[in-house]
Design an enzyme around this catalytic site. Structure first.
Site, PDB file in Angstrom:
ATOM      1  N   TYR A 143      15.651   5.374 -26.704  1.00 18.96           N
ATOM      2  CA  TYR A 143      16.530   4.236 -26.425  1.00 18.96           C
ATOM      3  C   TYR A 143      17.098   4.395 -25.017  1.00 18.96           C
ATOM      4  O   TYR A 143      17.645   5.434 -24.672  1.00 18.96           O
ATOM      5  CB  TYR A 143      17.663   4.186 -27.445  1.00 18.96           C
ATOM      6  CG  TYR A 143      18.642   3.062 -27.214  1.00 18.96           C
ATOM      7  CD1 TYR A 143      18.289   1.739 -27.474  1.00 18.96           C
ATOM      8  CD2 TYR A 143      19.927   3.324 -26.747  1.00 18.96           C
ATOM      9  CE1 TYR A 143      19.190   0.701 -27.269  1.00 18.96           C
ATOM     10  CE2 TYR A 143      20.834   2.298 -26.542  1.00 18.96           C
ATOM     11  CZ  TYR A 143      20.469   0.983 -26.802  1.00 18.96           C
ATOM     12  OH  TYR A 143      21.358  -0.044 -26.593  1.00 18.96           O
ATOM     13  N   ASP A 238      15.913   9.729 -18.675  1.00 21.01           N
ATOM     14  CA  ASP A 238      17.158   9.198 -19.201  1.00 21.01           C
ATOM     15  C   ASP A 238      17.965  10.367 -19.762  1.00 21.01           C
ATOM     16  O   ASP A 238      17.702  10.845 -20.866  1.00 21.01           O
ATOM     17  CB  ASP A 238      16.861   8.163 -20.277  1.00 21.01           C
ATOM     18  CG  ASP A 238      18.122   7.498 -20.818  1.00 21.01           C
ATOM     19  OD1 ASP A 238      19.217   8.084 -20.674  1.00 21.01           O
ATOM     20  OD2 ASP A 238      18.004   6.401 -21.399  1.00 21.01           O
ATOM     21  N   LYS A 266      27.879   8.947 -20.394  1.00 17.69           N
ATOM     22  CA  LYS A 266      28.617   9.683 -21.418  1.00 17.69           C
ATOM     23  C   LYS A 266      29.490  10.803 -20.860  1.00 17.69           C
ATOM     24  O   LYS A 266      30.644  10.565 -20.525  1.00 17.69           O
ATOM     25  CB  LYS A 266      27.662  10.175 -22.499  1.00 17.69           C
ATOM     26  CG  LYS A 266      26.965   9.015 -23.234  1.00 17.69           C
ATOM     27  CD  LYS A 266      26.224   9.461 -24.459  1.00 17.69           C
ATOM     28  CE  LYS A 266      25.500   8.306 -25.131  1.00 17.69           C
ATOM     29  NZ  LYS A 266      26.383   7.280 -25.696  1.00 17.69           N
TER      30      LYS A 266
END
Length: 429
Positions: A143, A238, A266
């Site tokens: 994702y 990613d 994050k």
């Protein structure tokens, strides 16, 4: 007058689609009522009913030093007194850029943005602008945010472009995305042999966190790196989840591989909306205002988010931080495996740094089909058995878990005690 989670969920569904602002929070896979969190501190979250949980999602990764760390909250409070946003450059943004470039091996220049989706979308646009190509490659189960180009599933065959996996994604856009199987070397070799000159970039989570925790093999990653170099495609890692989570230098440090671009988020925001993308200086030079690839954001480099992120980056650079974090995670994983074995429940785990996964299986999954074959009913029973005993795990078997530096022996032992009882329930059927 006290209020319940059920009352809040009922109220939320009247004005918010599904009652939540991000789908997994709705508990649809596990069933039951979502917990509406009132506050959090250290390794704990407390819901609206006053129930306290040991937290293993950590806001899906950012809270690596624990919730409401005094140094992080103090930095945000101080920044707030200077204004919440400027829409103009600040010296603090330079500090963050310099820190990221120092710590991330593959990053020579970096652009701050507000979300992982924005960072991933921008990195792909930059890869296309740099190479002059349209096609991108991603992997089933990874994702990279909800940008249109990434909400795509595999086509009818290996060499066919993808199909939309979400309503609202134009087929004409999805056709530029190829979706392959994670950890499958033969597939990526065949694709590059046939269409290597069409591919702008390969984007991948080096360790997947959205089909549970599944690590890419060293050989697979090395082959991706070699093929991208050979065919002039950009390799984009990613590291929104793995960045500063699995090691101080991210997965690049773990694998010893340098991608061309890196997507981050994050941990670098300390719990505030902050993300980034960066990489080789010659690639980043194609970005506006220097080059022709446009990207902008009013809240990019927001002063509160940068203050929180910088405070957390300072904390994780303390000597021994990752050794202690890894040891805590390993203690949890070994304890869970031992508890499952005592009750004859098929179970295994994997982890890196402060990120982990567990599986009701005798072997570690290697890709999305492995996870899709898992028994979701067993996971649901385990999830609720743990939740009822005060342990908050991800409400989906397709999500990784996270340990923070605030988790100590007390929390780990309490978690393992809850797990022993939960496995006993599973064994009874």
């Amino acid at each position: 007058m006290s209020i319940t989670n059920q009352q809040l969920f009922d109220r939320a569904q009247r004005t918010i689609p599904g009652g939540v602002n991000s789908p997994v929070r709705a508990f649809r896979q596990v069933g039951g009522v979502p917990r509406f969190i009132d506050r959090a501190e250290g390794p704990y979250m407390i819901d609206a009913e006053g129930t306290r949980y040991i937290d293993y999602i950590g806001s899906w990764g950012p809270m690596i030093v624990g919730h409401a760390h005094p140094e992080v909250t103090a930095a945000v409070q101080k920044a707030a007194t200077r204004s919440l946003s400027f829409g103009a450059p600040t010296a603090d943004e330079i500090d963050m850029a310099e820190a990221i470039c120092k710590l991330m091996p593959a990053v020579e220049q970096v652009r701050l943005v507000s979300s992982g989706t924005e960072a991933g979308m921008s990195a792909i646009r930059l890869a296309r602008g740099f190479t002059g190509r349209d096609a991108i490659v991603k992997f089933e189960g990874c994702y990279h945010g909800h940008a249109d180009s990434l909400l795509v599933k595999a086509g009818s065959g290996l060499l066919t472009f993808g199909n939309p996996s979400s309503g609202g994604v134009p087929a004409d856009l999805a056709k530029h995305t190829l979706v392959l199987e994670f950890n499958n070397i033969a597939q990526i070799e065949e694709l590059f042999a046939k269409r290597g000159s069409e591919i702008a970039c390969v984007i991948v989570e080096p360790i997947a966190g959205n089909m549970n925790f599944i690590r890419g093999t060293q050989a697979w990653h090395q082959r991706l790196r070699a093929l991208c170099t050979e065919h002039g495609a950009m390799l984009v890692w990613d590291e929104v989840m793995t960045g500063f989570r699995v090691a101080l230098g991210g997965a690049q440090q773990v694998y010893g591989i340098r991608p061309d671009m890196v997507v981050m988020g994050k941990v670098i925001g300390g719990g505030m909306p902050l993300a980034a993308f960066g990489g080789r200086a010659d690639v980043m030079a194609k970005l506006s205002p220097l080059g022709s690839v446009y990207q902008a954001g009013t809240l990019s480099g927001n002063p509160l988010a940068v203050a929180a992120g910088m405070a957390q980056l300072r904390l994780i650079q303390q000597p021994g931080f990752y050794e202690r974090l890894s040891a805590t995670t390993q203690k949890l994983m070994r304890g869970l495996e031992a508890a499952a074995a005592r009750h004859g429940v098929p179970f295994c785990t994997d982890s890196e740094g402060g990120m982990f996964g567990f599986y009701f299986s005798t072997r570690l999954p290697q890709n999305y089909p492995d996870m899709a074959d898992a028994d979701v009913e067993v996971f649901k029973r385990f999830f609720h058995a743990m939740l009822d005993r005060g342990v908050y795990l991800a409400p989906s078997m397709f999500e990784a878990g996270f340990v923070s530096a605030a988790h100590g022996d007390v929390e780990i032992e309490a978690t393992l005690s809850a797990a022993d009882a939960a496995f006993a329930e599973l064994a009874r059927g």
